[in-house]
Design a protein around this motif. Sequence first.
Motif, mmCIF file in Angstrom:
data_model
loop_
_atom_site.group_PDB
_atom_site.id
_atom_site.type_symbol
_atom_site.label_atom_id
_atom_site.label_comp_id
_atom_site.label_asym_id
_atom_site.label_seq_id
_atom_site.Cartn_x
_atom_site.Cartn_y
_atom_site.Cartn_z
ATOM 1 N N GLY A 195 0.893 -1.229 0.158
ATOM 2 C CA GLY A 195 0.155 0.069 0.062
ATOM 3 C C GLY A 195 0.555 1.321 -0.356
ATOM 4 O O GLY A 195 2.118 1.009 -0.368
ATOM 5 N N ARG A 196 0.263 2.534 -0.329
ATOM 6 C CA ARG A 196 1.017 3.651 0.147
ATOM 7 C C ARG A 196 1.614 3.683 1.512
ATOM 8 O O ARG A 196 0.862 3.248 2.470
ATOM 9 C CB ARG A 196 0.461 4.948 -0.181
ATOM 10 C CG ARG A 196 -1.015 5.020 -1.600
ATOM 11 C CD ARG A 196 0.813 5.660 -2.453
ATOM 12 N NE ARG A 196 -0.471 5.274 -3.848
ATOM 13 C CZ ARG A 196 -0.001 5.924 -4.500
ATOM 14 N NH1 ARG A 196 1.613 5.306 -4.883
ATOM 15 N NH2 ARG A 196 -0.531 6.029 -5.706
ATOM 16 N N ILE A 197 3.201 4.408 1.113
ATOM 17 C CA ILE A 197 3.877 4.361 2.337
ATOM 18 C C ILE A 197 3.162 5.768 2.628
ATOM 19 O O ILE A 197 3.421 7.263 1.955
ATOM 20 C CB ILE A 197 5.551 4.222 1.916
ATOM 21 C CG1 ILE A 197 5.638 2.824 1.726
ATOM 22 C CG2 ILE A 197 5.928 4.982 3.435
ATOM 23 C CD1 ILE A 197 7.104 2.464 1.566
ATOM 24 N N ALA A 198 2.866 6.477 3.844
ATOM 25 C CA ALA A 198 3.114 7.355 4.457
ATOM 26 C C ALA A 198 3.996 8.407 4.397
ATOM 27 O O ALA A 198 5.224 8.291 5.057
ATOM 28 C CB ALA A 198 2.049 7.977 6.107
ATOM 29 N N GLU A 199 3.617 9.966 4.476
ATOM 30 C CA GLU A 199 4.877 10.394 4.711
ATOM 31 C C GLU A 199 4.965 11.739 5.301
ATOM 32 O O GLU A 199 4.264 12.032 5.407
ATOM 33 C CB GLU A 199 5.658 11.500 3.357
ATOM 34 C CG GLU A 199 5.761 10.630 1.805
ATOM 35 C CD GLU A 199 7.067 10.021 1.288
ATOM 36 O OE1 GLU A 199 7.878 11.250 2.160
ATOM 37 O OE2 GLU A 199 7.303 9.645 1.231
ATOM 38 N N PRO A 200 6.067 11.613 6.534
ATOM 39 C CA PRO A 200 5.749 12.724 6.884
ATOM 40 C C PRO A 200 5.031 14.307 6.833
ATOM 41 O O PRO A 200 5.197 14.747 6.123
ATOM 42 C CB PRO A 200 7.103 13.575 7.959
ATOM 43 C CG PRO A 200 7.730 12.603 7.141
ATOM 44 C CD PRO A 200 7.177 12.215 5.753
ATOM 45 N N ALA A 201 4.228 14.519 8.020
ATOM 46 C CA ALA A 201 3.439 15.513 7.513
ATOM 47 C C ALA A 201 3.933 17.069 7.364
ATOM 48 O O ALA A 201 5.178 17.590 7.495
ATOM 49 C CB ALA A 201 2.192 16.292 8.928
ATOM 50 N N GLY A 202 2.917 17.597 5.767
ATOM 51 C CA GLY A 202 4.002 18.538 5.686
ATOM 52 C C GLY A 202 4.938 18.686 4.332
ATOM 53 O O GLY A 202 5.032 19.465 3.384
ATOM 54 N N THR A 203 5.576 16.975 3.444
ATOM 55 C CA THR A 203 6.651 17.368 3.125
ATOM 56 C C THR A 203 5.336 16.477 1.362
ATOM 57 O O THR A 203 4.673 15.666 1.622
ATOM 58 C CB THR A 203 7.255 15.723 3.469
ATOM 59 O OG1 THR A 203 6.617 14.651 3.466
ATOM 60 C CG2 THR A 203 7.813 16.784 4.569
ATOM 61 N N GLY A 204 5.303 17.586 0.674
ATOM 62 C CA GLY A 204 4.829 16.571 -0.398
ATOM 63 C C GLY A 204 5.771 15.516 -1.424
ATOM 64 O O GLY A 204 6.917 14.288 -0.314
ATOM 65 N N ARG A 205 5.134 14.584 -2.143
ATOM 66 C CA ARG A 205 5.851 13.066 -2.786
ATOM 67 C C ARG A 205 6.499 13.676 -4.199
ATOM 68 O O ARG A 205 6.232 13.050 -4.816
ATOM 69 C CB ARG A 205 5.428 12.317 -2.618
ATOM 70 C CG ARG A 205 4.468 11.879 -0.655
ATOM 71 C CD ARG A 205 3.979 10.380 -0.989
ATOM 72 N NE ARG A 205 4.234 9.102 -1.854
ATOM 73 C CZ ARG A 205 3.412 8.331 -2.393
ATOM 74 N NH1 ARG A 205 2.827 7.527 -1.670
ATOM 75 N NH2 ARG A 205 3.733 7.641 -3.469
#
Length: 362
Positions: free
Chosen positions: A352-362
């Motif tokens: 599944g999708r791996i979450a990024e830290p809040a406030g960072t775009g992928r």
Amino acid sequence: MTSGPLPVSAPRAPDSAHSDSAHPDAAGRLAGTLLPVASAAIDRRSAERADPSFLTGVLRGPGTMALLVSQRRAAFDGERLALLPAGLLPAAWLEGLVVYLGRLPADPAEALAAEGTEPGTDVVLVALPEPVEPVEGVLPEPAVPGAELLPDGARWAGFREAGAVLDAVEASLLIEATAIANWHEGHVRCPRCGAPTEVVHSGWVRRCPQDGSEHFPRTDPAIIVTVVGPDGRLLLGTGAQMRSTMYSTLAGFVEPGESLEQAVVREIAEEVGVRVTDCQYLGSQPWPFPASLMLGFTARTEDVAAEPDGAEVVRARWFEREELQAAVLSGEITLPSSISIARALIEHWFGGRIAEPAGTGR
Ligand SMILES: [Zn+2]
């Protein structure tokens, strides 16, 4: 190379606890949602474009749009490609490289968001004959003939900078344009006799006027691999050119005379000293920097130790799923961006999708 045949293993279902949008399809391949370029269907009209009069006819067509490139970047209007009506372009712009890219899908649901672009529109690449130096990324408006055609605030950008927000059709157009423009840039002379070659077949062949030889655009195959250990952990590495926090899949170019499976075994052994088997193809992505086609695989190993070669790969590390997610969220490590097949392969293993830290775009 002494490895034996590599049996194709049955795909493993991802851990259901992690599944959301990233289910593999029946063949276990990368789901379309994981790759930004998988679903777009641009008709390249490859049988018609060899006709010497084809490109002239397209350029005279009332709806034909032009994608402008300069110095390996394309003109953008905000976050969208800035396509311009080909009929309005200054004649000088058409004296340089012009390539027929294709006809956009006729289905309005797949139409391009660019203003004035209808479903079924023909799109051509126009490489500005006099490269325009971007000034802080913004097109200089004065002194450039035709600059008034561009929308206010137009800017130059490449797939790496702008790809994450493009829709699938735009991404396909930009990748195609970048790849074919890169090839022309590096192949202006005949490799047999050194004479300057001429562009034919609507931009898809270069022909030598001296000896008549024809030269076709090339694509360099490269394998990119998720290596899964005996305990289900994923092996990632940091390339010598990468940021120190970056971990990615291992990759390398296929050599002449080598099968894809042989390249997987050789590259993984060279880079991290790990012997892999059960090599399974998962999907591909064109990566025009300058001319690669990334062929995604997953492979298994019984080895538990990984030794980076120190040249191509400087760090190697095994990750469990929870460990990988926690390391990303804490900022300890970074992963490749969502526009890359590397990310898609990692998320295929993750389930599944791996979450990024809040406030960072992928
Ligand atoms: Zn020649």
